[in-house]
Scaffold this active site. Structure first.
Site, PDB file in Angstrom:
ATOM      1  CG  ASP A 359      21.956   5.817   8.880  1.00 53.45           C
ATOM      2  OD1 ASP A 359      21.877   5.918   7.797  1.00 53.45           O
ATOM      3  OD2 ASP A 359      22.235   4.518   9.346  1.00 53.45           O
ATOM      4  CG  ASP A 360      22.215   9.528   4.129  1.00 47.52           C
ATOM      5  OD1 ASP A 360      22.870  10.277   4.165  1.00 47.52           O
ATOM      6  OD2 ASP A 360      21.306   8.971   3.189  1.00 47.52           O
ATOM      7  NE  ARG A 436      17.751   6.617  -0.276  1.00 43.59           N
ATOM      8  CZ  ARG A 436      18.431   6.788   0.815  1.00 43.59           C
ATOM      9  NH1 ARG A 436      19.609   6.605   0.915  1.00 43.59           N
ATOM     10  NH2 ARG A 436      17.731   6.960   2.054  1.00 43.59           N
ATOM     11  CE  LYS A 469      22.959   1.240   7.806  1.00 43.04           C
ATOM     12  NZ  LYS A 469      21.822   1.930   8.485  1.00 43.04           N
ATOM     13  CD1 TRP A 470      30.026  -0.092   1.570  1.00 43.57           C
ATOM     14  CD2 TRP A 470      32.069   0.788   2.385  1.00 43.57           C
ATOM     15  NE1 TRP A 470      30.833   0.185   0.391  1.00 43.57           N
ATOM     16  CE2 TRP A 470      32.026   0.752   0.884  1.00 43.57           C
ATOM     17  CE3 TRP A 470      33.020   1.494   3.316  1.00 43.57           C
ATOM     18  CZ2 TRP A 470      33.387   1.355   0.343  1.00 43.57           C
ATOM     19  CZ3 TRP A 470      33.995   1.768   2.267  1.00 43.57           C
ATOM     20  CH2 TRP A 470      34.160   1.961   0.813  1.00 43.57           C
ATOM     21  CG  ASP A 471      23.460   2.327   2.664  1.00 45.75           C
ATOM     22  OD1 ASP A 471      23.167   1.161   2.276  1.00 45.75           O
ATOM     23  OD2 ASP A 471      22.654   3.122   3.424  1.00 45.75           O
ATOM     24  CG  MET A 472      26.324  -0.323  -3.196  1.00 43.99           C
ATOM     25  SD  MET A 472      24.845  -0.360  -4.322  1.00 43.99           S
ATOM     26  CE  MET A 472      24.781  -2.141  -4.400  1.00 43.99           C
ATOM     27  CG  ASN A 473      20.919   3.140  -0.115  1.00 46.26           C
ATOM     28  OD1 ASN A 473      20.599   2.220   0.463  1.00 46.26           O
ATOM     29  ND2 ASN A 473      21.852   3.976   0.688  1.00 46.26           N
ATOM     30  CG  ASP A 541      16.373  -0.100   4.570  1.00 48.48           C
ATOM     31  OD1 ASP A 541      17.367  -0.266   5.223  1.00 48.48           O
ATOM     32  OD2 ASP A 541      16.477   0.466   3.666  1.00 48.48           O
TER      33      ASP A 541
HETATM   34  C1  DGJ Z   1      19.669   2.717   3.491  1.00 46.87           C
HETATM   35  C2  DGJ Z   1      19.825   1.801   4.732  1.00 46.87           C
HETATM   36  O1  DGJ Z   1      19.324   0.396   4.634  1.00 46.87           O
HETATM   37  C3  DGJ Z   1      19.259   2.469   5.719  1.00 46.87           C
HETATM   38  O2  DGJ Z   1      19.514   1.618   6.924  1.00 46.87           O
HETATM   39  C4  DGJ Z   1      19.730   3.990   6.125  1.00 46.87           C
HETATM   40  O3  DGJ Z   1      21.079   3.872   6.357  1.00 46.87           O
HETATM   41  C5  DGJ Z   1      19.349   4.729   4.761  1.00 46.87           C
HETATM   42  N1  DGJ Z   1      19.960   3.858   3.580  1.00 46.87           N
HETATM   43  C6  DGJ Z   1      20.109   6.073   4.668  1.00 46.87           C
HETATM   44  O4  DGJ Z   1      20.169   6.620   3.696  1.00 46.87           O
END
Ligand code: DGJ
Length: 721
Positions: A359-360, A436, A469-473, A541
């Site tokens: 992951d990250d 973030r 895993k393509w994330d967007m936060n 999460d």
């Molecule tokens: C948010 C994701 O929902 C988590 O599962 C994890 O990948 C974190 N970002 C990592 O920064």
């Protein structure tokens, strides 16, 4: 089989179960005549009488009478007093739009929508063309009714055939009128770690809607609503469900008018939206889906699930067993190196995990969430040999390898930001608002999209990576683009989505063997649009088994188990602090794309043995768990217990899952009536060897023995004998 009939003033789309009828009023305004259970007559003229529509052409289109008409694509200001579906401002500043029938034609199969995700299928598609002569604006309304599910796909293309620039201020994907009677409305709203809470309330006169203006379909609301007859339950009653095949800003709402008739609309939220339509240009709305059920919410979900499986999700993983994964996020967060990861992967391989996901934190100098997004270069402090040796070592354990990206973002502390500060969405003169500790890249700019595509593609091309895993936060703020003129700034949110979809389309075609999972701070972009590119989405999460009962239960209203990423995590749970039994965490998580998200090396041998058992069991039944028909049985929104069952498509087996939130003393074991079984067949419960008739299990129920303590659960495999 779906059929499409075009008569003189009447169009009838139907499959074996449902009908959709459009009537062209004498003045050329198309109105929705019917959407519901299949009608036998192709031209049921009596429906016109039923709707009080005179057959003699006397119906006034110019007067106020349109307020009574269930228009297919209405606009405000022509006598219809309700919100319209389309608002177009011409250069003189006025905004009226009068779309009249031009033609109804048939495409032999459904065509893709330019630049946007859309359902696909071999079914015929109706092209209903309307035109406003004054504006020179053509509207092409597309309708596809699927053969194998009671889902109608609709979208609208607006084409400027005139000579002036037309400003689109509102361009809904779907407008639908429901019968004049009482309705409940159901929406899914929530927050980070509490995604998609079910909200059902009576519809009164006035408007009830959910929407997002934060740049994604969002954690706070889903692009979905259902209108239910007030007595509708899981199994019975009339339900109209709606959803958008789109992942950006949206509006989904219903309005009960002065005549007590509900009008439902879905589309891009007009707040913050605008589009300059130059002569010769066209604008394509996202696609909306309408489903119909007379078998309650369960029937509605069955239609959506078939739609997802057969008409939304693409690629080789669409119907394949998904690998059981271990993700290092909650095991290590940012604190890892090659050796630590390999220790995790080694234990993962020992217990039967199939995919190890990094992951990250593997790139730039990302030791926390305050740097390096945009710098997709491996961090040699953590992985001195680079990614490749790690990928190879993980593969040598017999595991697949997966990698996390958050490509749409940029950290102010990054080489990318230092080189291209204007690539972030921003407004000159305003202090950047970080979420973030990061900003959002401006995907309305082709050069930014190229950078993202090239960065991700370079890593996937150089390393044999099996999963992404393509994330967007974070949400949008200070919404401005250095790449757009002032007149087009309101186009940014939708242009962002077009940019994103373009990147994803290229990536999935170049890397067809990579399994993509979408994620946005958990389930902040869980929608039919993302599913078109990525066959699974991280639900939330929040991995606490009790909360997951709620989240997965409500997510299943629209999305099937194969779309939901769900993992077993450590206790106390990192989001809620709650302690739940490992067995319960396993039972709930295995009802989706199963995996683990914890430090296996901190577990006891007994726990690892239990995990090996969980994994071995899932491998036997995952096709049923992922692709069986899913029935909700007991709602965590209505009581202390949650239950559901998935029944294999061929009916040969079923997996029943039960969770009790708080233990109850001195009480008989719960009896749960199952669903989806063959009443005439007999079933053996593999865990106990007991044999029951399908009729007994469905009508009398199954007794669920529970242990002591809170959050106990049970799961049974039923084999038809
Ligand atoms: C948010 C994701 O929902 C988590 O599962 C994890 O990948 C974190 N970002 C990592 O920064």
């Amino acid at each position: 089989m779906s059929q499409l009939f075009i008569g003189e003033n009447l169009i009838h789309l139907r499959n074996d179960r449902v009908s959709y009828l459009i009537h062209i009023l004498p003045g050329g305004v198309p109105m929705q005549l019917y959407w519901g259970k299949r009608l036998n007559a192709m031209e049921p003229a009596s429906l016109l009488r039923h709707h009080n529509i005179p057959g003699d052409g006397s119906f006034s289109v110019q007067g106020c009478a349109l307020d009574h008409v269930p228009c297919e694509y209405p606009s405000f200001g022509l006598g219809d007093l309700r919100h319209g579906a389309v608002t177009v401002r011409q250069e003189d500043g006025t905004a009226s739009c009068d779309l009249r029938f031009v033609s109804a034609e048939i495409d032999t199969e459904k065509q893709p929508l330019c630049g946007l995700p859309a359902s696909y299928g071999k079914e015929q598609t109706l092209r209903l063309t309307l035109r406003d002569e004054l504006l020179g604006l053509k509207a092409v309304l597309r309708y596809t009714l699927f053969d194998d599910c009671d889902a109608l796909a609709r979208s609208v293309e607006l084409i400027n055939e005139g000579t002036q620039v037309l400003a689109l201020e509102r361009a809904m994907s779907l407008c639908m009128t429901l019968p004049t009677r009482s309705w409940d409305i159901l929406t899914l709203s929530g927050a980070w770690s509490r995604e998609r809470e079910m909200q059902r309330r009576p519809m009164l006169m006035g408007e009830c809607s959910v929407s997002s203006i934060n740049g994604a379909s969002s954690l706070q609301a889903s692009p979905f609503l259902a209108m239910l007859s007030p007595e509708a339950t899981e199994q019975q009653g009339e339900v109209y469900g709606f959803s958008l095949v789109y992942s950006g800003n949206f509006y989904a709402g219903a309005m009960v008018d002065q005549h007590r008739t509900p009008r439902v609309m879905l589309g891009i939220d007009p707040d913050g939206f605008g589009w300059q339509l130059e002569p010769g240009q066209s604008f394509q709305t996202p696609e909306a889906i309408a489903v119909y059920s007379r078998e309650g919410l369960g029937g509605m979900s069955a239609q959506f699930h078939t739609l997802c499986a057969k008409h939304i999700v693409r690629g080789k993983f669409a119907d394949q067993p998904r690998p059981i994964l271990l993700n290092n996020w909650e095991a290590t967060y940012f604190n890892f190196d090659h050796e630590k990861l390999m220790k995790l992967a080694t234990t993962a391989a020992r217990v039967g995990v199939e995919l190890f996901v990094l992951d990250d934190g593997w790139f730039g100098h990302r030791d926390s969430d305050n740097s390096s997004l945009g710098d997709w270069v491996v961090d040699k402090r953590k992985l001195p040999g680079g990614l490749r040796p790690l990928v190879d070592d993980v593969h040598s354990l017999g595991l697949k390898f997966g990698l996390w990206f958050e490509p749409e973002m940029i950290s102010p502390d990054s080489d990318l930001y230092r080189a291209h500060p204007d690539w972030a969405i921003h407004i000159d003169g305003r202090t950047p608002i970080e979420g973030r500790n990061q900003l959002t890249l401006d995907l309305s700019r082709p050069e930014v999209c190229d950078y993202i595509y090239n960065s991700v593609a370079a890593i996937l091309a150089a390393n044999p990576i099996d999963y992404v895993k393509w994330d967007m936060n974070r949400n949008f703020s200070n919404i401005g683009s250095a790449g757009l003129p002032a007149s087009r700034q309101r186009e940014l949110p939708h242009r962002y989505m077009l940019g994103l979809y373009g990147i994803l389309e290229k990536l999935i075609h170049r890397f067809p063997d990579v399994l993509f999972e979408s994620c946005a701070s958990g389930g902040g972009r869980f929608d039919l649009g993302m599913l078109h590119y990525m066959p699974q989405t991280w639900c939330s999460d929040n991995t606490d088994a009790y909360t997951r009962c709620r989240i997965q239960y409500s997510t299943s209203l629209v999305f099937p188990p194969f779309a939901m990423g769900s993992h077993v995590s450590a206790v106390p749970n990192h989001q809620t602090g709650r302690i739940t039994p490992l067995s319960t965490r396993g039972n709930i998580a295995r009802s989706g794309c199963f995996g683990y998200e914890l430090d296996l090396n901190k577990l006891t041998e007994e726990e690892l043995t239990e995990i090996s058992g969980q994994i071995a069991a899932v491998k036997q039944i995952r096709n049923t768990l992922l692709y069986g028909r899913f029935y909700r049985l007991l709602s965590p929104y209505q009581g202390n217990d949650t239950a559901w069952i998935t029944v294999a498509q061929d009916g040969s087996e079923a997996v029943f899952t039960f969770e009790r939130a708080l233990s109850v003393s001195f009480c008989n074991p719960p009896m749960v009536c199952l669903a989806g079984l063959d009443a005439d067949a007999r079933y053996r419960i593999e865990e106990t060897g007991e044999v029951y008739g399908g009729d007994e299990l469905m009508y009398s129920g199954i007794s669920v023995p529970l242990g002591y303590g809170d959050h106990t659960s049970a799961s049974f495999l039923l084999k038809r004998i």
